[in-house]
Design an enzyme around this catalytic site. Sequence first.
Site, PDB file in Angstrom:
ATOM      1  N   SER A  51     -47.147 -16.684 -12.004  1.00 12.18           N
ATOM      2  CA  SER A  51     -46.409 -16.400 -13.316  1.00 12.18           C
ATOM      3  C   SER A  51     -45.898 -15.248 -13.780  1.00 12.18           C
ATOM      4  O   SER A  51     -47.653 -14.163 -14.318  1.00 12.18           O
ATOM      5  CB  SER A  51     -46.193 -17.608 -14.471  1.00 12.18           C
ATOM      6  OG  SER A  51     -45.035 -16.764 -15.378  1.00 12.18           O
ATOM      7  N   LYS A 112     -33.506 -22.298  -1.272  1.00 10.89           N
ATOM      8  CA  LYS A 112     -32.670 -22.072  -1.015  1.00 10.89           C
ATOM      9  C   LYS A 112     -31.512 -21.293  -1.767  1.00 10.89           C
ATOM     10  O   LYS A 112     -31.966 -21.211  -2.863  1.00 10.89           O
ATOM     11  CB  LYS A 112     -31.469 -22.897  -0.461  1.00 10.89           C
ATOM     12  CG  LYS A 112     -31.151 -23.753  -0.987  1.00 10.89           C
ATOM     13  CD  LYS A 112     -30.029 -23.663  -1.975  1.00 10.89           C
ATOM     14  CE  LYS A 112     -29.992 -24.107  -3.806  1.00 10.89           C
ATOM     15  NZ  LYS A 112     -29.352 -23.401  -4.118  1.00 10.89           N
ATOM     16  N   ASP A 192     -24.627 -19.745  -3.315  1.00  9.55           N
ATOM     17  CA  ASP A 192     -25.765 -21.229  -4.276  1.00  9.55           C
ATOM     18  C   ASP A 192     -25.224 -23.069  -3.575  1.00  9.55           C
ATOM     19  O   ASP A 192     -26.045 -23.489  -2.707  1.00  9.55           O
ATOM     20  CB  ASP A 192     -24.934 -21.264  -5.244  1.00  9.55           C
ATOM     21  CG  ASP A 192     -26.544 -22.711  -6.166  1.00  9.55           C
ATOM     22  OD1 ASP A 192     -25.365 -22.930  -6.520  1.00  9.55           O
ATOM     23  OD2 ASP A 192     -27.439 -22.627  -7.086  1.00  9.55           O
TER      24      ASP A 192
END
Length: 357
Positions: A51, A112, A192
């Site tokens: 991160s 995705k 989306d």
Amino acid sequence: MRATRVPPPDGDTMARTTIHWGVLGAAAIATQRTMPALQLAPSATLMALASRDLAKGQAAAQALGIPKVYASYDALLDDPEIDAVYVPLPNQLHFEWSVRALEAGKHVLCEKPLCLTADQVQQLCEVRDRTGKHIEEGFGFRNHPQWARFDELLAADAIGPVRAAHATLAKQFLDPKDVRNDPNAGGGALYDLGSYAVSACNLVFKRPPLRVVAALEYDPVFRIDRVSSALLDYGDAHAALTVATQAGPDGWGTHQQLSVLGGHGWLRFDFPYAQARPTACHIEVGDHTSVGYFPNQSLEFEPVNQYVLQVERFSRLLLGQAVPSWPIEDALGTLRTIEALFASSRSGGWVALPTGG
């Protein structure tokens, strides 16, 4: 699902019974869904988290019991103990970090949409072939047993040849800080929710459409498409879809449905796509004697964790076991369709998809 090119396990992997995983970024989909799944899957071992916000990464790692934390994605990719990486970064970063992971010798499971353009998918195919590493797009829904049962129903001629499909997904995404509302980050309904609808329709017909036509309505503030509808022409069959980011429910899951019309029957899913929580669901089937909305048969599926099924299957694939897989050429068809839908909205007419690799 289909066979795909997966290199045989190397000597180190063959000596183990699990795949060592690392995760790039502490996005909510990772911390709430996929990283817990990596800990539950018998063939996966979650080894590391990277991160750029080190404090955020350390907090997530402590909460989930992850042994290694890195302050940069490159540092994780340099770790020789990591076999595969999961990429849950914002959409516009998927391509770059998937390429870098493959180049670093890691297998890749990327959220995705895999990329924002079909050209990027083609480049990923080239990198995959050159590096010999495996990459898939993270559509958890494809791992649900209901989709294998769907294929069995079609093979058994339960409804006849598929003539049409209708897909809908909708949810309230109203937070201005949500990446789904950022057009520069691949936000909007088509990228989306639309990626689910297009991918599912292509699973139904086993191929991309030949041409498409679309109508898109845009949010005046966010500048993303918030209601998008389309007709997909598969030549001898059609699909219609509507996806919306400011419609339907505001709960933990999207409104979603998929119905398939056959030559002598029909079927419908009541929870076909992403299941944020394991939930019982059904495929209802109507034969040539059915009337109205009433099915002749209802097939029930017990709650399953699609994310666990996904990472377990992917890990077993890398361990050399015979399990299903979906090559990223499928994502090429999805992105070509989405690009054509945007082009159709601008032109107001039908747009043909390119063919070939």
